[in-house]
Design a protein around this motif. Sequence first.
Motif, PDB file in Angstrom:
ATOM      1  N   GLN A  99       0.673  -1.331   0.019  1.00  0.00           N
ATOM      2  CA  GLN A  99       0.124   0.036  -0.115  1.00  0.00           C
ATOM      3  C   GLN A  99       0.699   1.194   0.153  1.00  0.00           C
ATOM      4  OE1 GLN A  99      -3.584   0.495  -0.101  1.00  0.00           O
ATOM      5  NE2 GLN A  99      -3.100  -1.665  -0.838  1.00  0.00           N
ATOM      6  N   TRP A 100       1.983   1.250   0.656  1.00  0.00           N
ATOM      7  CA  TRP A 100       2.946   2.556   0.879  1.00  0.00           C
ATOM      8  C   TRP A 100       3.391   2.752  -0.422  1.00  0.00           C
ATOM      9  CZ3 TRP A 100       2.788   6.242   4.350  1.00  0.00           C
ATOM     10  CH2 TRP A 100       3.870   7.105   4.326  1.00  0.00           C
ATOM     11  N   PHE A 101       3.903   1.399  -1.129  1.00  0.00           N
ATOM     12  CA  PHE A 101       4.521   1.484  -2.647  1.00  0.00           C
ATOM     13  C   PHE A 101       3.551   2.328  -3.486  1.00  0.00           C
ATOM     14  CE2 PHE A 101       5.053  -0.136  -6.631  1.00  0.00           C
ATOM     15  CZ  PHE A 101       6.336   0.264  -6.894  1.00  0.00           C
ATOM     16  N   LEU A 102       2.431   1.812  -3.447  1.00  0.00           N
ATOM     17  CA  LEU A 102       1.439   2.172  -4.680  1.00  0.00           C
ATOM     18  C   LEU A 102       0.974   3.770  -4.379  1.00  0.00           C
ATOM     19  CD1 LEU A 102      -0.685  -1.179  -4.829  1.00  0.00           C
ATOM     20  CD2 LEU A 102       0.700  -0.051  -6.646  1.00  0.00           C
ATOM     21  N   ASN A 103       0.934   3.862  -3.010  1.00  0.00           N
ATOM     22  CA  ASN A 103       0.532   5.444  -2.669  1.00  0.00           C
ATOM     23  C   ASN A 103       1.489   6.635  -2.571  1.00  0.00           C
ATOM     24  OD1 ASN A 103      -2.677   5.416  -2.278  1.00  0.00           O
ATOM     25  ND2 ASN A 103      -1.918   3.413  -1.378  1.00  0.00           N
ATOM     26  N   ARG A 104       2.830   6.043  -2.141  1.00  0.00           N
ATOM     27  CA  ARG A 104       3.740   7.086  -1.932  1.00  0.00           C
ATOM     28  C   ARG A 104       4.956   6.793  -2.901  1.00  0.00           C
ATOM     29  NH1 ARG A 104       2.649  10.393   2.415  1.00  0.00           N
ATOM     30  NH2 ARG A 104       0.597  10.315   2.670  1.00  0.00           N
ATOM     31  N   GLY A 105       5.140   5.526  -3.675  1.00  0.00           N
ATOM     32  CA  GLY A 105       6.205   5.328  -4.336  1.00  0.00           C
ATOM     33  C   GLY A 105       7.496   4.885  -4.151  1.00  0.00           C
ATOM     34  N   THR A 106       7.371   4.428  -2.907  1.00  0.00           N
ATOM     35  CA  THR A 106       8.734   3.840  -2.142  1.00  0.00           C
ATOM     36  C   THR A 106       8.485   2.477  -1.399  1.00  0.00           C
ATOM     37  OG1 THR A 106       9.512   6.071  -1.703  1.00  0.00           O
ATOM     38  CG2 THR A 106      10.538   4.266  -0.427  1.00  0.00           C
ATOM     39  N   LEU A 107       9.187   1.558  -2.016  1.00  0.00           N
ATOM     40  CA  LEU A 107       9.066  -0.074  -1.392  1.00  0.00           C
ATOM     41  C   LEU A 107       9.961   0.116  -0.179  1.00  0.00           C
ATOM     42  CD1 LEU A 107       7.762  -2.624  -1.456  1.00  0.00           C
ATOM     43  CD2 LEU A 107       9.794  -3.408  -2.819  1.00  0.00           C
ATOM     44  N   LEU A 108       9.526   0.008   1.257  1.00  0.00           N
ATOM     45  CA  LEU A 108      10.207  -0.362   2.335  1.00  0.00           C
ATOM     46  C   LEU A 108       9.856  -1.722   2.903  1.00  0.00           C
ATOM     47  CD1 LEU A 108       9.719   3.473   3.824  1.00  0.00           C
ATOM     48  CD2 LEU A 108      11.717   2.441   2.640  1.00  0.00           C
TER      49      LEU A 108
ATOM     50  N   LYS B 267      -5.525  -2.312  -6.538  1.00  0.00           N
ATOM     51  CA  LYS B 267      -5.244  -1.788  -5.253  1.00  0.00           C
ATOM     52  C   LYS B 267      -4.089  -2.167  -4.609  1.00  0.00           C
ATOM     53  CE  LYS B 267      -8.922   0.851  -4.719  1.00  0.00           C
ATOM     54  NZ  LYS B 267      -8.943   2.358  -4.633  1.00  0.00           N
ATOM     55  N   GLY B 268      -3.463  -3.625  -4.985  1.00  0.00           N
ATOM     56  CA  GLY B 268      -2.127  -4.013  -4.372  1.00  0.00           C
ATOM     57  C   GLY B 268      -2.458  -5.263  -3.703  1.00  0.00           C
ATOM     58  N   PRO B 269      -1.427  -5.791  -3.219  1.00  0.00           N
ATOM     59  CA  PRO B 269      -1.387  -7.151  -2.337  1.00  0.00           C
ATOM     60  C   PRO B 269      -2.360  -7.142  -1.250  1.00  0.00           C
ATOM     61  CG  PRO B 269       1.077  -6.530  -3.025  1.00  0.00           C
ATOM     62  CD  PRO B 269      -0.053  -5.281  -3.256  1.00  0.00           C
ATOM     63  N   ILE B 270      -2.732  -8.387  -0.954  1.00  0.00           N
ATOM     64  CA  ILE B 270      -3.846  -8.542  -0.166  1.00  0.00           C
ATOM     65  C   ILE B 270      -3.517  -9.466   1.071  1.00  0.00           C
ATOM     66  CG2 ILE B 270      -6.305  -9.168   0.289  1.00  0.00           C
ATOM     67  CD1 ILE B 270      -6.687  -8.482  -2.538  1.00  0.00           C
ATOM     68  N   SER B 271      -3.793  -9.133   2.476  1.00  0.00           N
ATOM     69  CA  SER B 271      -3.682  -9.940   3.448  1.00  0.00           C
ATOM     70  C   SER B 271      -4.755 -11.010   3.622  1.00  0.00           C
ATOM     71  CB  SER B 271      -3.699  -9.214   4.871  1.00  0.00           C
ATOM     72  OG  SER B 271      -3.749 -10.016   5.922  1.00  0.00           O
ATOM     73  N   VAL B 272      -4.359 -12.306   3.577  1.00  0.00           N
ATOM     74  CA  VAL B 272      -5.417 -13.172   3.643  1.00  0.00           C
ATOM     75  C   VAL B 272      -4.907 -14.415   4.606  1.00  0.00           C
ATOM     76  CG1 VAL B 272      -6.232 -13.050   1.265  1.00  0.00           C
ATOM     77  CG2 VAL B 272      -4.507 -14.900   1.728  1.00  0.00           C
ATOM     78  N   ALA B 273      -6.076 -15.295   5.066  1.00  0.00           N
ATOM     79  CA  ALA B 273      -5.819 -16.266   6.104  1.00  0.00           C
ATOM     80  C   ALA B 273      -6.371 -17.492   5.364  1.00  0.00           C
ATOM     81  CB  ALA B 273      -6.219 -16.139   7.417  1.00  0.00           C
ATOM     82  N   ILE B 274      -5.359 -18.598   5.512  1.00  0.00           N
ATOM     83  CA  ILE B 274      -6.018 -19.830   4.903  1.00  0.00           C
ATOM     84  C   ILE B 274      -5.776 -20.999   5.996  1.00  0.00           C
ATOM     85  CG2 ILE B 274      -5.329 -19.106   2.414  1.00  0.00           C
ATOM     86  CD1 ILE B 274      -2.539 -20.527   2.866  1.00  0.00           C
ATOM     87  N   ASN B 275      -6.400 -22.155   5.498  1.00  0.00           N
ATOM     88  CA  ASN B 275      -5.950 -23.397   6.164  1.00  0.00           C
ATOM     89  C   ASN B 275      -4.845 -23.950   5.551  1.00  0.00           C
ATOM     90  OD1 ASN B 275      -5.951 -26.309   6.606  1.00  0.00           O
ATOM     91  ND2 ASN B 275      -8.151 -26.460   6.849  1.00  0.00           N
ATOM     92  N   ALA B 276      -3.949 -24.208   6.464  1.00  0.00           N
ATOM     93  CA  ALA B 276      -2.213 -24.839   6.049  1.00  0.00           C
ATOM     94  C   ALA B 276      -2.307 -25.996   5.604  1.00  0.00           C
ATOM     95  CB  ALA B 276      -1.394 -24.141   6.714  1.00  0.00           C
TER      96      ALA B 276
END
Length: 463
Positions: free
Chosen positions: A286-295, A376-385
């Motif tokens: 989200q920061w990269f897409l909105n602020r242009g810097t990948l941290l 919008k960008g990468p998404i946090s998800v949860a799964i059965n492992a």
Amino acid sequence: MAPLLQLLWLLTLLPIVALSPVSAKPWVDDEQAWNLSSQELLAPARFALEMYNYGRAAGTRAVLGAVRGRVLRAGRGSLFSLEATLEEPTCNDPQVCLLPEPKKTVLCSFEVLEELKEHLLLRRDCSPVNGKVTEYRNETSFHSFLPLLDKDPLPQDFSVKMAPLFKDFMTTYNRTYESREEAQWRLTVFARNMIRAQKIQALDRGTAQYGITKFSDLTEEEFHALYLNPLLQKEAGGKMSLAKPINDPAPPEWDWRKKGAVTEVKDQGMCGSCWAFSVTGNVEGQWFLNRGTLLSLSEQELLDCDKVDKACMGGLPSNAYTAIKNLGGLETEDDYGYQGHVQTCNFSAQMAKVYINDSVELSRNENKIAAWLAQKGPISVAINAFGMQFYRHGIAHPFRPLCSPWFIDHAVLLVGYGNRSNIPYWAIKNSWGSDWGEEGYYYLYRGSGACGVNTMASSAVVN
């Protein structure tokens, strides 16, 4: 994979997946509460009985007394939970039994998976009883099915045959053990895991390959305790507002790794902190897409300073977003490095490099998730492992009852989607290091809610 290992796996599977009819016997369904007719029980019960009698000579095989069962149906398959009394014949043959044994009754619990008219025995638990079929004891814990396979005796000399592979495993993953006894125990665990991995392989409907991984010397209980997140099953975090839907259709494929929005794969170590890695990965994007810097952002800050979640004992993405907002942001990995265990909170608002304004919950529709991800960008998800302990590469597509969306236990990051050989997949960034899976990534079948991938999708909001 080594031909020797493949052969040994296949040999261990033969008595489990072989299917042939047995002679018809009287069937009894003694309690209507189980909601199954004797005809519905016929095929799975016959199969369970044949597996019980596998390898026995004529005249020494048990016969069925009473049987009852429950069934869970999903897609093209059914999972039968059976209880049955079996009548063991009198044994007077000194080549079979050392001492004469009278006729006896055995009570067995079986779990039988049926798909496309083929069967797989997932559980067999038998003990002598007085002949009465007792109350059903195991309701819906799908995680208990395959672990019970570990109680089956290993094929004779199987651990010995596994020793060269185990030695290679120790060299590959730099394993050492404190004593010879522990090494022998780990060899036994490794051998059982090889059988288990092949059974998982047999149940997978995708292109995934399962086998030796860096977790192959861990019992399932150890793996769950060290690397997974039981709190995700509770879903008791703060409520998030629903994200505005994306009206544009999802492109045929998308990959944020190719667009610079994803940091390198990280390693949570022996700590159930996947929730923190899932959230920081989302915020990084989200920061990269909105602020242009990948941290690369600090997961350790969340372990130490998020007082609602439980650090290495698990947590929820919804709580982590709230913690980031309340703290005033996230520091970078360089400034607040990962230790893999909880310590005193050392967050400094002056050192924070990113912030978030809010968080949102996404639709459970996978097409809408894909459209949101692409825009919008990468998404946090949860799964059965389920099966991930032994996942090596390919697109995983486990049989649904064994990878139930109701047993979510691992948080990860959706970074893209596409198709391989006309099989749709989600590209998932994991947090078990780049020496697991496909250079740290997991590929899961897309379009059927596989393993609950669509049940807990969320994202931070950066204005």
